[in-house]
Write a protein that holds these residues in place. Sequence first.
Motif, PDB file in Angstrom:
ATOM      1  N   ILE A  72      39.622  32.798  52.150  1.00 12.82           N
ATOM      2  CA  ILE A  72      40.327  32.250  50.994  1.00 12.82           C
ATOM      3  C   ILE A  72      41.609  31.572  51.453  1.00 12.82           C
ATOM      4  O   ILE A  72      42.051  30.590  50.875  1.00 12.82           O
ATOM      5  N   PHE A 107      37.010  43.840  43.695  1.00 15.77           N
ATOM      6  CA  PHE A 107      38.453  43.994  43.536  1.00 15.77           C
ATOM      7  C   PHE A 107      38.787  45.383  43.022  1.00 15.77           C
ATOM      8  O   PHE A 107      37.927  46.148  42.586  1.00 15.77           O
ATOM      9  N   PHE A 110      39.465  44.842  36.972  1.00 13.65           N
ATOM     10  CA  PHE A 110      39.272  43.550  36.291  1.00 13.65           C
ATOM     11  C   PHE A 110      38.386  42.647  37.153  1.00 13.65           C
ATOM     12  O   PHE A 110      38.744  41.536  37.493  1.00 13.65           O
ATOM     13  N   ASN A 111      37.249  43.174  37.535  1.00 12.09           N
ATOM     14  CA  ASN A 111      36.337  42.426  38.397  1.00 12.09           C
ATOM     15  C   ASN A 111      35.494  41.432  37.645  1.00 12.09           C
ATOM     16  O   ASN A 111      34.899  40.559  38.237  1.00 12.09           O
ATOM     17  N   LEU A 112      35.423  41.616  36.314  1.00  9.42           N
ATOM     18  CA  LEU A 112      34.418  40.870  35.561  1.00  9.42           C
ATOM     19  C   LEU A 112      35.064  39.783  34.720  1.00  9.42           C
ATOM     20  O   LEU A 112      36.201  39.932  34.256  1.00  9.42           O
ATOM     21  N   LEU A 113      34.325  38.698  34.566  1.00  5.18           N
ATOM     22  CA  LEU A 113      34.792  37.670  33.642  1.00  5.18           C
ATOM     23  C   LEU A 113      34.675  38.254  32.236  1.00  5.18           C
ATOM     24  O   LEU A 113      33.627  38.779  31.870  1.00  5.18           O
ATOM     25  N   PRO A 114      35.749  38.178  31.489  1.00  4.24           N
ATOM     26  CA  PRO A 114      35.766  38.864  30.186  1.00  4.24           C
ATOM     27  C   PRO A 114      34.757  38.280  29.199  1.00  4.24           C
ATOM     28  O   PRO A 114      34.414  38.898  28.211  1.00  4.24           O
ATOM     29  N   TYR A 115      34.299  37.081  29.476  1.00  6.43           N
ATOM     30  CA  TYR A 115      33.267  36.514  28.619  1.00  6.43           C
ATOM     31  C   TYR A 115      31.947  36.691  29.361  1.00  6.43           C
ATOM     32  O   TYR A 115      31.919  36.867  30.566  1.00  6.43           O
ATOM     33  N   ARG A 179      27.272  42.959  41.318  1.00  5.35           N
ATOM     34  CA  ARG A 179      27.521  41.546  41.585  1.00  5.35           C
ATOM     35  C   ARG A 179      27.741  41.301  43.077  1.00  5.35           C
ATOM     36  O   ARG A 179      27.304  40.306  43.632  1.00  5.35           O
TER      37      ARG A 179
ATOM     38  N   GLN B 318      43.342  36.300  37.304  1.00  2.55           N
ATOM     39  CA  GLN B 318      42.300  37.205  37.781  1.00  2.55           C
ATOM     40  C   GLN B 318      40.937  36.535  37.672  1.00  2.55           C
ATOM     41  O   GLN B 318      40.135  36.581  38.599  1.00  2.55           O
ATOM     42  N   GLU B 319      40.728  35.893  36.520  1.00  3.45           N
ATOM     43  CA  GLU B 319      39.463  35.188  36.293  1.00  3.45           C
ATOM     44  C   GLU B 319      39.235  34.142  37.384  1.00  3.45           C
ATOM     45  O   GLU B 319      38.135  34.023  37.931  1.00  3.45           O
ATOM     46  N   ALA B 321      40.617  34.186  40.382  1.00  2.00           N
ATOM     47  CA  ALA B 321      40.391  34.879  41.653  1.00  2.00           C
ATOM     48  C   ALA B 321      38.944  35.355  41.767  1.00  2.00           C
ATOM     49  O   ALA B 321      38.338  35.284  42.837  1.00  2.00           O
ATOM     50  N   ILE B 322      38.382  35.830  40.645  1.00  2.00           N
ATOM     51  CA  ILE B 322      36.985  36.281  40.657  1.00  2.00           C
ATOM     52  C   ILE B 322      36.067  35.113  41.002  1.00  2.00           C
ATOM     53  O   ILE B 322      35.189  35.202  41.867  1.00  2.00           O
TER      54      ILE B 322
END
Lengths: 251, 419
Positions: A72, A107, A110-115, A179, B318-319, B321-322
């Motif tokens: 990264i 991570f 908060f590993n997931l996309l909230p949508y 994932r 965060q989104e 970064a994911i």
Amino acid sequence: MTTSTGSSNGAASKTAGDPVLLSLKDVSFHWPGRNGFSLGVKSFTLAVGEKLFLKGASGSGKSTLLSLICGIVSPSSGSICIAGVDIARLRASQVDRFRVDNFGIIFQQFNLLPYGSMLENVLLPLQFSRERRMRATAAGTANAEATRLLLRLGLPQDLHTQAVTRLSIGQQQRVAVARAMIGNPRLVIADEPTSALDSENRDEFMKLLFEEVSRAQAGLIMVSHDDNLAAGFDRKLEISEITITDRPATV
Amino acid sequence: MSIFSLAWHSLNKRRLTATLAVIALALSVTLFLGVERLRISAKESFTNTISGTDLIVGARAGNVQLLLYSVFRMGNATSNISMESLERIAARDEVAWVVPISLGDSHKSYRVMGTTNDYFEHYRYRNKSALEFAAGQRFDDLFDVVIGSEAAKNLGYRLGSEIIISHGIDAIGSQDHDTMPFKITGILERTGTPVDRTIHVSLEALEAVHLGWQADSRALSRKVTSEQARAMRLAPSAVTAALVGTKSRFGIFKVQRYINNFKGEPLTAVLPGVALQELWSLVSIAETALATVSSMVVLTAILGMVTMILGTLNERRQEIAILRSIGAHPSTIFSLLMIEAVILALGGIVLGTALLYLLLMTLSQWVEQSFGLYLAIGLPTLYEIKLMLAILVIACLVGAIPAMRAYRQSLSDGMSVNR
């Protein structure tokens, strides 16, 4: 010549007698415009399928080290070879491709996309990687593979199509494992994945993570400050044992 | 999920703020396109005030002045044209018709215009539409009146109403021609031109009410009754201006040159289109101001929308970064944010246009009746499509700001945002 685009998806790593999955050599890096914080790695290797416990508190440079390994950020000098490919020499777009082809990243939280649903979150890496998509669909459809993974991780099927925002943190972290594991990555990077979990969930999480990593014969680097988790890993290192950090005193 | 559906889902997650941004942009687009439509329609109805007339002839004056008093009934002529001159002009081969008009009197602050029945034949407005009668007909008797629709409505006149006209155009201190009442025999359809506010009488009737006035002896005119006037020969010796039609377009400039160099008295002939353009350019500052204000409103809405996107960037680190961790390139992040801006902008433009058509359909009749502005409810014109594209392009350019920011953020955040 191993850095050419053609071999970057590298079957080359499986050459006999070369058990090294990851090797860092003479790497130096400093964050642009961050009070000159810099990090160096003289030499570090990880064998194929090896599970490494990396101990380090926050501020020890662990995030920087993981960012370097994942490509990264790229180092100012030195080489970072994964499966025979020096990602320090790849173009930025190739590194991004290489990352999704070869890494599963988990991570802290908060590993997931909230949508999107649980399934959609698990399938995301396949969107960006043809190689992972092919590996994931080798035995059927991507959906079936994702469902199998989620079921193995103890997430009942009726949750799979639901919005992830309703999940508990423990469930979210297990989705993150699914994932990371879909399409069998070579190396799984987990950055304090259990720090938000209670002890019961933590043990369950570690057991499932080990199972999946072993099943995929992937390497694992897990960073944590909690020594209790070190059991079951092949090797345990302090971050300071492999990195030299230089952080000038902040005002 | 494709990158497009990622952007869509992400917006959907913030649908309240996104919807508000779209509504703000939509309202501004409605305002902007609406103002443009009104502006163009005002310009069109203005430049269509008179058509079918090739030349307007009056005493020597500036183009705009001549146009103002002869067509817009504003201001006064400096001098008259003699009937003799008009007859000489009418006698030319190129000239098809001449309609004399005579101004100077009023009725309850509406201008009275003396003319002949030919006026109703030859006067044209908006794409050569002829004047239509809502009721009644042209002049028949000496004291017949044909009244414009707005004057008739505001004064509450109907066919058969009797009116007295006043000398001069000031409401105060004018002297009434009260011995000779007129009768309304015709009411015109609405045209959206100054015709609506005009009271038309025959040239002879104007001559009649002014009998003896040249000698400045009102006493004489007082004694002349309508009946006596009818028995007299009432040929006017001069009029204020005249509308001229030619037989072919080629004749126009010849006749214009002839009139402008007229031997006998100083005259001016103008092409109505040219004079209208000249007059419009005087008011175009207001036009420009209007367009500027409404485009500022659009710009404000676009900025608001982009501010909304910028405001969400921090919570979306965060989104991002994911997405980076699963192989999204920073340029993918850039595209994601750009797509959001485009979705919002397109939403605003489409909703705004829909709202415009809704307003047009509900209000155009009212606008036409109250202001005489004809608003066409056609498909968007090429010009309007260009405006919409311009809005979209500007939205994309401004939308690049949060996209660039997310791009740089995604590079500097690295693996973790909790640092």
